[in-house]
Design a protein around this motif. Structure first.
Motif: not given
Length: 86
Positions: A1-22
């Motif tokens: 559950k913790i890993v699933e929640d963390a993954d969901e959080m990362l998916v929702r944070m693209a606007h805060r740099g939560g993506c592999g931009c380079d």
């Protein structure tokens, strides 16, 4: 559950740099997991034959070395080893 929640959080944070931009450097967001002291002690003894200092007196790192250039890898490992000894 913790890993699933963390993954969901990362998916929702693209606007805060939560993506592999380079894609060339491999930067981006990830998940940081705590490593249990007992596990680290067992592995340090098993893999390297060493006893770790007291909890909180040692560090654990995940290091990514360059690939495709053997000399660059040798140089990076030498720099890391020098800095770790300090």
């Amino acid at each position: 559950k913790i890993v699933e929640d963390a993954d969901e959080m990362l998916v929702r944070m693209a606007h805060r740099g939560g993506c592999g931009c380079d894609p060339a450097s491999g930067d981006g967001a990830g998940m940081l997991f705590g490593m249990p002291d007992g596990f680290m002690r067992t592995k340090a003894k098993e893999l390297f034959g060493v006893e770790l200092p007291a909890a909180g007196e040692y560090a654990v790192a995940n290091v990514f070395f360059p690939h495709g250039n053997e000399q660059a890898m040798v140089d990076c490992k030498a720099i890391l080893e020098r800095n770790v000894k300090d």
